[in-house]
Design a protein around this motif. Structure first.
Motif, PDB file in Angstrom:
ATOM      1  N   VAL A 107       0.907  -1.234  -0.291  1.00 59.76           N
ATOM      2  CA  VAL A 107       0.168  -0.498   0.034  1.00 59.76           C
ATOM      3  C   VAL A 107       1.085   1.491   0.136  1.00 59.76           C
ATOM      4  CG1 VAL A 107      -2.095  -0.993   0.993  1.00 59.76           C
ATOM      5  CG2 VAL A 107      -0.075  -0.097   2.642  1.00 59.76           C
ATOM      6  N   ARG A 110      -0.321   4.491  -1.572  1.00 59.68           N
ATOM      7  CA  ARG A 110      -1.240   5.568  -1.050  1.00 59.68           C
ATOM      8  C   ARG A 110      -0.538   6.812  -0.182  1.00 59.68           C
ATOM      9  NH1 ARG A 110      -5.774   0.538  -0.627  1.00 59.68           N
ATOM     10  NH2 ARG A 110      -6.691   0.949  -2.002  1.00 59.68           N
ATOM     11  N   THR A 113       0.372   9.897  -2.633  1.00 60.38           N
ATOM     12  CA  THR A 113      -1.166   9.666  -3.636  1.00 60.38           C
ATOM     13  C   THR A 113      -1.051  11.588  -3.094  1.00 60.38           C
ATOM     14  OG1 THR A 113      -2.496   9.767  -2.245  1.00 60.38           O
ATOM     15  CG2 THR A 113      -1.685   7.820  -3.669  1.00 60.38           C
ATOM     16  N   HIS A 122     -11.831  11.976   3.669  1.00 51.34           N
ATOM     17  CA  HIS A 122     -10.607  11.839   2.930  1.00 51.34           C
ATOM     18  C   HIS A 122      -9.213  11.970   4.190  1.00 51.34           C
ATOM     19  CE1 HIS A 122      -6.746  11.754  -0.196  1.00 51.34           C
ATOM     20  NE2 HIS A 122      -7.323  10.869   0.265  1.00 51.34           N
ATOM     21  N   ARG A 126      -6.416   9.390   6.010  1.00 50.40           N
ATOM     22  CA  ARG A 126      -4.894   9.778   5.459  1.00 50.40           C
ATOM     23  C   ARG A 126      -4.320   9.601   7.160  1.00 50.40           C
ATOM     24  NH1 ARG A 126      -2.386   9.082   0.842  1.00 50.40           N
ATOM     25  NH2 ARG A 126      -1.419  10.790   1.697  1.00 50.40           N
ATOM     26  N   LYS A 179     -12.205  -1.079   5.889  1.00 52.67           N
ATOM     27  CA  LYS A 179     -11.649  -1.895   4.599  1.00 52.67           C
ATOM     28  C   LYS A 179     -11.828  -2.737   4.071  1.00 52.67           C
ATOM     29  CE  LYS A 179      -9.359   1.265   2.974  1.00 52.67           C
ATOM     30  NZ  LYS A 179      -9.469   2.412   1.545  1.00 52.67           N
ATOM     31  N   ASP A 218      -8.178   0.474  -9.080  1.00 50.41           N
ATOM     32  CA  ASP A 218      -7.666   0.708  -8.224  1.00 50.41           C
ATOM     33  C   ASP A 218      -5.635   1.317  -8.135  1.00 50.41           C
ATOM     34  OD1 ASP A 218      -6.173  -0.207  -5.657  1.00 50.41           O
ATOM     35  OD2 ASP A 218      -7.939  -0.529  -5.300  1.00 50.41           O
ATOM     36  N   ASP A 219      -5.602   2.399  -6.907  1.00 52.54           N
ATOM     37  CA  ASP A 219      -4.383   2.936  -7.252  1.00 52.54           C
ATOM     38  C   ASP A 219      -3.379   2.145  -7.093  1.00 52.54           C
ATOM     39  OD1 ASP A 219      -5.064   2.563  -4.511  1.00 52.54           O
ATOM     40  OD2 ASP A 219      -5.571   4.862  -4.192  1.00 52.54           O
ATOM     41  N   LEU A 220      -3.659   1.185  -6.279  1.00 51.32           N
ATOM     42  CA  LEU A 220      -2.262  -0.050  -6.148  1.00 51.32           C
ATOM     43  C   LEU A 220      -2.575  -0.412  -7.532  1.00 51.32           C
ATOM     44  CD1 LEU A 220      -3.767  -1.407  -2.618  1.00 51.32           C
ATOM     45  CD2 LEU A 220      -2.114   0.219  -2.889  1.00 51.32           C
TER      46      LEU A 220
END
Length: 435
Positions: A107, A110, A113, A122, A126, A179, A218-220
């Protein structure tokens, strides 16, 4: 400028591994979802075993406030209770290190980002993520250092690890609530994909044929992944193999015989201190504790016992003339190592309490050692521990006189108590002086 931006960690193109993706991360996350709560609960049990509410001397976190809401009087049955709970805590913690590192690696994009905050929700996510990552690294690093007896961090291990655990677990709960549903869906989709495409079950590309559009976005997932050198399944097997290796080389510290020599990464995994009746694990030698042999000689040493009716001074010969009792008890320490039952023999603590006016139910006792430095050169025991007929001021073990390293001329041994409360080189005992 555009070329430079693509080389920064904030650019999706910077991260090229084809292994990253929601499914890989989800499997690791679900393992931690099971393991971390076990670590947290067994850690709290270890703290309770010290009986921190009994006396300031046992309480290494005096400002804990409501964080001590769960504390209770630590029992003396079963005798192997602390051996089990702390053995699980340390051994499982070591075994989860590869899983934790792999999860953090999976991860890490992330963390970079941009923009760093897109909304209030958000921002909260974070913050929880930063607390989770920081708390996890802090807890595992300080835990490993404690196991290795390397106290290189500032301050005392006990409050640092205790407060760090609460911060880490609070962030863990918040992250799990956010999650876990997605992680479960991802793992189920992996199972379904293997059923639909058995020939594609071992693919590694982020855009595998069985991914949903949401997962592909997905940003991964690397938008332009490098060529795979290992499959995701192979990576998971490698992580699992590392965990099993650490499990095997850590669990040996809780057993005697050949298994103990398998504890390769632990300072207590080597040869036992000599042979004979005293040939079992110790944590501190008499030399390390600064015990002067002149103080423990027959002529010099006297045990001072204080209580309601006054004070008595007893030579070792006086103690040997009192009625002797035996108890088969292990020793278990916070670092996760333990011994099997040893055959201790000596005077019951409740009989010593009777000498100074406590003929009925004995009270708490404050025990002081000849050791002049260290957090547990003295300690307190609860009344239920004193009253247990197996709680002894031990004078011998396994049929032989105590060695200097095992606490000669006399030491405390109490069922289910952490090793540091089994005070060695006892000099003074004060019954009923804690209330």
């Amino acid at each position: 400028m555009r070329d430079l931006a693509s080389r920064l960690p904030s650019s999706p193109g910077f991260w090229r591994s084809p292994l990253r993706g929601p499914r890989f991360t989800s499997v690791l996350g679900l393992v931690l979802l099971v393991g971390v709560p076990v670590l947290f609960v067994t850690g709290l049990l270890s703290y309770a075993a010290y009986n921190p509410g009994l006396s300031p001397v046992n309480d290494k976190t005096p400002d804990k406030g409501i964080l001590g809401f769960y504390l209770f009087s630590w029992p003396t049955d079963p005798t192997w209770l602390y051996r089990l709970t702390q053995g699980v805590h340390v051994t499982l913690g070591l075994a989860l290190i590869p899983v934790l590192l792999a999860k953090l690696w999976s991860v890490v994009p992330r963390l970079f980002t941009l923009p760093p905050v897109r909304s209030l929700a958000h921002a909260l996510e974070r913050i929880s993520l930063l607390l989770l990552v920081g708390g996890a690294l802090f807890e595992f690093v300080t835990g490993v250092l404690n196991v290795q007896l390397d106290y290189v961090f500032p301050g005392s291990f006990y409050p640092l690890h205790f407060y760090g655990a609460w911060v880490f677990f609070a962030a863990f709960l918040a992250h799990a609530a956010l999650k876990t549903p997605a992680a479960v869906r991802n793992v189920r989709s992996m199972r379904d994909a293997r059923r639909r495409h058995p020939d594609a079950a071992d693919r590694t590309a982020g855009q595998a044929a069985d991914q949903t559009p949401d997962q592909a976005a997905d940003d991964l997932v690397a938008p332009a992944p490098d060529a795979p050198t290992v499959s995701r399944r192979g990576a998971l097997w490698a992580v699992g193999g590392g965990s099993l290796l650490l499990l095997a080389t850590g669990a040996g510290r809780s057993f005697d015989g050949p298994l103990r020599s398998t504890a390769l990464l632990a300072p207590h995994g080597g040869a036992e201190p000599g042979g004979g009746p005293n040939g079992f694990q110790i944590n501190k030698t008499a030399a390390y504790a600064g015990i002067d042999p002149a103080e423990t000689g027959e002529e010099a040493w006297r045990l001072v016992v204080a209580g309601r009716s006054g004070t008595v001074r007893l030579a070792r010969a006086d103690l040997l003339r009192m009625r002797q009792h035996g108890a088969a008890l292990p020793i278990a320490c916070v670092e996760g190592w333990s011994t099997s039952d040893q055959a201790w023999r000596g005077v019951r603590l409740r009989d010593l309490a009777a000498l100074v006016g406590f003929d009925g139910d004995p009270p708490d006792v404050f025990v002081e050692s000849l050791q002049r430095a260290g957090s547990f050169r003295h300690g307190a025991l609860r009344a239920n521990q004193v009253a247990d007929p197996r709680s002894l001021l031990a004078l011998s073990v396994n049929g032989g006189t105590l060695s200097a390293d095992h606490g000669y001329p006399a030491r405390i041994i109490v069922p289910a108590a952490p090793g540091v409360l089994n005070t060695k080189w006892v000099a003074r005992m004060t019954f009923g002086g804690l209330g």
